[in-house]
Design a protein around this motif. Structure first.
Motif, short mmCIF file in Angstrom:
data_model
loop_
_atom_site.label_atom_id
_atom_site.label_comp_id
_atom_site.label_asym_id
_atom_site.label_seq_id
_atom_site.Cartn_x
_atom_site.Cartn_y
_atom_site.Cartn_z
N GLU A 170 4.99 -9.00 11.48
CA GLU A 170 4.88 -8.93 10.03
C GLU A 170 6.27 -8.88 9.39
O GLU A 170 6.55 -9.57 8.41
N GLY A 171 7.14 -8.04 9.97
CA GLY A 171 8.49 -7.93 9.44
C GLY A 171 9.22 -9.26 9.46
O GLY A 171 9.92 -9.62 8.50
N TYR A 218 16.60 10.13 8.96
CA TYR A 218 15.66 11.14 8.46
C TYR A 218 15.31 10.73 7.02
O TYR A 218 15.79 11.31 6.06
N ARG A 219 14.50 9.70 6.92
CA ARG A 219 14.24 9.11 5.60
C ARG A 219 12.74 8.93 5.31
O ARG A 219 12.39 8.41 4.24
N THR A 240 14.78 -2.58 2.54
CA THR A 240 13.90 -2.06 1.48
C THR A 240 12.43 -2.34 1.73
O THR A 240 11.60 -1.42 1.64
N PRO A 241 12.01 -3.57 2.03
CA PRO A 241 10.57 -3.81 2.19
C PRO A 241 9.97 -3.11 3.41
O PRO A 241 8.74 -3.00 3.50
N ALA A 242 10.81 -2.62 4.32
CA ALA A 242 10.30 -1.91 5.49
C ALA A 242 10.03 -0.44 5.19
O ALA A 242 9.37 0.24 5.98
N VAL A 275 13.50 -0.41 14.20
CA VAL A 275 12.83 0.89 14.17
C VAL A 275 11.94 1.04 12.94
O VAL A 275 10.90 1.70 12.99
N LEU A 276 12.34 0.41 11.82
CA LEU A 276 11.54 0.50 10.61
C LEU A 276 10.31 -0.40 10.66
O LEU A 276 9.36 -0.19 9.89
#
Length: 306
Positions: free
Chosen positions: A189-190, A113-114, A148-150, A181-182
């Motif tokens: 791209e990730g 939940y972020r 972090t970059p996600a 999931v992120l």
């Protein structure tokens, strides 16, 4: 006298973890224990436990969870001076769902939940704030991860800025930490983004499943051929690890200890290895230290060692 020992700065989101009291579906649990979580924060705590000066650069909400997280950092002797407080966005959290494996160990599934959390608001401005700027100027090591970059475009820009800074004498450490999931809907791209960070780092940590997901192979030697740039490359799995220092290669088995739950063990492993490097240990010595510290995270359902 000021402490002149090496400083490690970890940059990333801190989270509150709600851990159920029993291994059962969430709908059957009434009691949850609050704990600190977040890959980079776990690593900072484990570094401090290993005697390395460590600090966190991050953001939390102006709420009880945010105050809890910063208080925990201070209790565990991690510098929290560069943790910004966001007056509008909440502190991120996740709920851990526990189940019992066939061998009696506890498996954990995370429910996050972020979205739009304070931590997702990390940006280049976070890094140039006075407290963060002072820590980064002193840092012998900066540690980040692929999480972090996600989180957001601004968080990715912050990580880009860290990797663009080529301050002499500062090592860049990167834990791949693939979170599909992120990156949902933008997986290619990730993979490109995380590959770029891995090639720009001095130290890279990667589990074998993450290596297969991001780089297309979980074979350590093939992965080394794909990623010749980092001085140190560590490929881990539950039974052990393969570590490279340039052309040197070491393989080691994990220590045989009872496993309560494995979440957070990778962060502790990374901290142990980095502590070894910062204190001048050999590759095999740093690897042994990594395994020893990782065992401390395996002994509880908390994400970090205490």
């Amino acid at each position: 006298m000021p402490d002149t020992s090496p400083l490690a700065v970890c940059v990333g989101e801190g989270l509150v973890s709600l851990v159920p009291a029993t291994a059962a579906p969430l709908e059957d649990n009434r009691t949850f224990h609050r704990s600190l979580a977040g890959a980079e924060w776990n690593t900072a705590i484990a570094l401090a436990s290993a005697g390395i000066r460590s600090a966190v650069v991050s953001r939390v909400g102006d709420d009880g969870f945010g105050r809890f997280l910063t208080a925990e950092l201070r209790r565990l002797e991690v510098d929290a001076s560069a943790v910004e407080v966001d007056a509008l966005a909440p502190t991120g959290l996740y709920v851990k769902e526990l189940s019992t494996g066939p061998d009696g160990s506890i498996d954990g599934t995370m429910h996050y939940y972020r979205t739009d959390s304070a931590g997702a608001g990390l940006s280049p401005a976070t890094l140039t704030a006075p407290a963060a700027s002072a820590l980064l100027a002193e840092a012998a090591l900066v540690h980040t991860s692929g999480i972090t970059p996600a989180l957001s475009a601004s968080a990715r820009a912050a990580q880009d800025a860290l990797f663009a800074d080529r301050t002499e004498g500062r090592m860049r450490s990167f834990d791949v930490n693939w979170r599909s999931v992120l990156w949902r809907g933008r997986e290619d791209e990730g993979r490109r983004v995380l590959t770029g960070y891995a090639r720009g780092a001095d130290v890279v940590f990667c589990t074998r499943p993450d290596a297969a997901a991001v780089f297309g192979t979980d074979d350590p030697d093939r992965l080394r051929a794909l990623l010749p740039e980092p001085r140190f490359l560590l490929v881990t799995h539950p039974l052990g690890a393969v570590a490279f220092d340039g052309e040197e290669r070491q393989q080691s088995d994990a220590l045989d200890v009872p496993v309560v739950e494995s979440i957070g063990a990778g962060d502790a492993f990374a901290a142990g290895f980095l502590a070894g490097v910062l204190t001048g240990l050999s590759l095999s010595g740093s690897l042994a230290r990594a395994h020893r510290i990782a065992t401390r995270a395996l002994s509880s359902t908390r994400d970090h060692i205490d």
